[in-house]
Design a protein around this motif. Structure first.
Motif: not given
Length: 544
Positions: A33, A136, A138, A168, A272
């Protein structure tokens, strides 16, 4: 517990070995991630367009009254107050909800005609060499566990744990070339409510789904099996058929129901969030979409408001865009359907849900779908299929094998489907797909059951295909349905989601559409909502 599970497989022979294996498992668990986050930092494209609010036709009244119905004159959101936050102008409603208004050309809803463009080989080679950064999303959810004491007494009662679980998921649709700045435009009524085009598209989906049932269960239609669409195509069929890359992010031992602890959970997830500069205090966050159920999304938004005036950028929680996911919305839709059609007093009325439940002995189906969602959907699917078959025998002679399957499907839709939505503006009339007036109460019950059942079935099919465009189209209907059935929180979240599609950056809008599902098998039509996968992970965790 881990030792007890692994020891029969001869993976570990002692508790000390188990501890070493666990430490090896969790080592650099989120490295993938973090690498995705670093890639986004390299290829972020920010734009700062001028955002304006389109003037209303009548300056003394609201531009439009959303979710209005004929039964009452109250509006869920009224354009009463206009103010500016940063580069985006907003409107506040009667319920202190906030919706951003942006500029969009009226012709945006129509697709432009494709033109032939000559591209040389060097341009193609350059595009192929461009690094890919799909991005990506979450996903988080609360996980609640109760540990009951075997010997209950004062000071030694049941223990209740409230944690936050997350993962994720890498986007399967590439958004590398999309900008991170907000677009410019206006939010039109038909961006959040269904138009005539949306209704026609939904009715076409109904026809396709009905044709599948006819071919599968009626022998006289099996000859048309090759002409039936078993998968409704989308722009990214190939991508949505790939297996998703899911990275578990572990458990935060904090309760998301507590606003302060929710802010701490987002603090731990901030690592992240990509930053355009190496120094977090000087960089600009590239917001990440964070999916969850209605309560989780509201708590994410509340925590961001709580931290909005913090002196440091990384503590302001500007790097998260909360978005409602589909499984809990589908659960709410099923609840609406059951509340409308199910009554324990209708045991003697043939064709009602309660009478059919007793007839086929579906005892797992109850008044509250959340107690057993799978049993509820299985029963509803059987009821919808039975109504489709009965309707097919009503509109045509089933012994005539020369009847076209798709023609019969369209005839069923035109005869037995009543798809009506509230007006988008106070001056417009209700949009109705079938103008036939129904006076027979039994026939009206069957029509309503078939219409709502087909809508649920089509929405589930759009989720399974991972078709973001179709999912957004059904959310326009869900916004009106939830408002009409007094599920105001879900109605507000539906409006927020549809507004986000138009008002957020192109990259975030793409993620909101196409990152809503995960595919754990790598096969076509096997997508599931991200929050349903989260529930599966929670169930596995509770079994340990």
């Amino acid at each position: 517990q881990v030792y007890r599970y692994l020891q029969p497989f001869m993976i570990c022979m002692a508790p000390a070995t188990t501890t070493n294996i666990i430490e090896e498992f969790v080592k650099d668990y989120d490295a993938e991630v973090l690498s995705w986050s670093g890639d986004i930092c390299k290829f972020s494209k920010f734009e700062n367009p001028t955002v304006e609010i389109a003037p209303s036709a009548d300056q003394n009244t609201a531009a439009f009254d959303i979710f209005s119905d004929s039964s009452d004159d109250e509006s869920c959101i009224s354009c009463s107050t206009v103010y500016s936050v940063g580069d985006v102008s907003c409107i506040s409603g009667a319920n202190n909800d906030v919706a951003c208004i942006d500029d969009v050309d009226e012709c945006d809803c129509e697709e432009e005609e494709s033109t032939d463009i000559n591209i040389d080989e060097s341009t193609i080679a350059q595009e192929e060499s461009t690094p890919v950064c799909p991005g990506y999303a979450l996903v988080i959810d609360n996980i609640d566990m109760n540990v009951r004491r075997s010997n209950q007494r004062i000071g030694h009662t049941t223990l209740s744990y409230h944690f936050c679980h997350g993962y994720a998921s890498e986007n399967r649709v590439d958004s590398t070339g999309l900008a991170d700045g907000p677009p410019s435009g206006t939010l039109s009524p038909y961006d959040v409510l269904p138009s005539k085009v949306d209704i026609d598209s939904v009715l076409d989906d109904f026809s396709v789904l009905i044709s599948r049932v006819l071919v599968k269960y009626l022998p006289e239609f099996k000859m048309h099996k090759e002409s039936v669409k078993w998968h409704i195509s989308s722009r990214y069929d190939e991508e949505m058929s790939k297996k998703s890359v899911v990275v578990p992010l572990g458990i935060e031992t904090k309760n998301e129901a507590n606003l302060k602890e929710m802010a701490q959970i987002l603090d731990s997830l901030s690592k992240y969030v990509p930053m355009t500069d190496n120094a977090p205090e000087n960089g600009i966050p590239v917001p990440r979409v964070i999916f969850g159920d209605q309560l989780t999304v509201a708590r994410v938004r509340g925590a961001a408001v709580l931290r909005s005036f913090h002196i440091t950028v990384d503590k302001q929680l500007d790097g998260f865009v909360g978005a409602i996911s589909d499984w809990h919305a589908r659960l709410c839709l099923v609840t609406v359907l059951v509340n409308r059609q199910y009554s324990c007093k209708s045991a003697s009325d043939k064709g009602t849900l309660f009478q059919l439940k007793q007839l086929v002995n579906r005892t797992s189906f109850g008044k509250d779908p959340k107690h057993n969602m799978k049993a509820t959907e299985d029963f509803l699917e059987a009821v919808v299929f039975a109504h489709i078959i009965a309707a097919a025998k009503e509109v045509t002679n089933s012994k005539n094998s020369s009847v076209n399957c798709l023609a019969v499907s369209k005839k069923i839709v035109s005869t037995f489907v009543e798809l009506t939505v509230p007006p988008a503006t106070p001056d417009s009339e209700n949009i109705t797909a079938n103008e036939n007036t129904v006076t027979d109460s039994v026939h009206a019950y069957a029509v309503d059951l078939l219409t709502t059942g087909l809508f649920w079935y089509a929405y589930r099919d759009a989720i399974r295909e991972g078709d973001g465009d179709r999912i957004v189209r059904y959310w326009k209907f869900l916004a009106a349905i939830f408002r009409k059935e007094k599920h105001y929180n879900y109605a507000n979240e539906a409006f927020n989601f549809l507004a986000q599609i138009k008002l957020l950056s192109p990259r975030q809008a793409c993620e909101l559409k196409w990152a809503r599902t995960v595919n754990t098998t790598g096969r076509q039509g096997k997508n599931i909502p991200v929050d349903l996968h989260m529930e599966h992970l929670n169930r596995r965790l509770k079994l340990i």
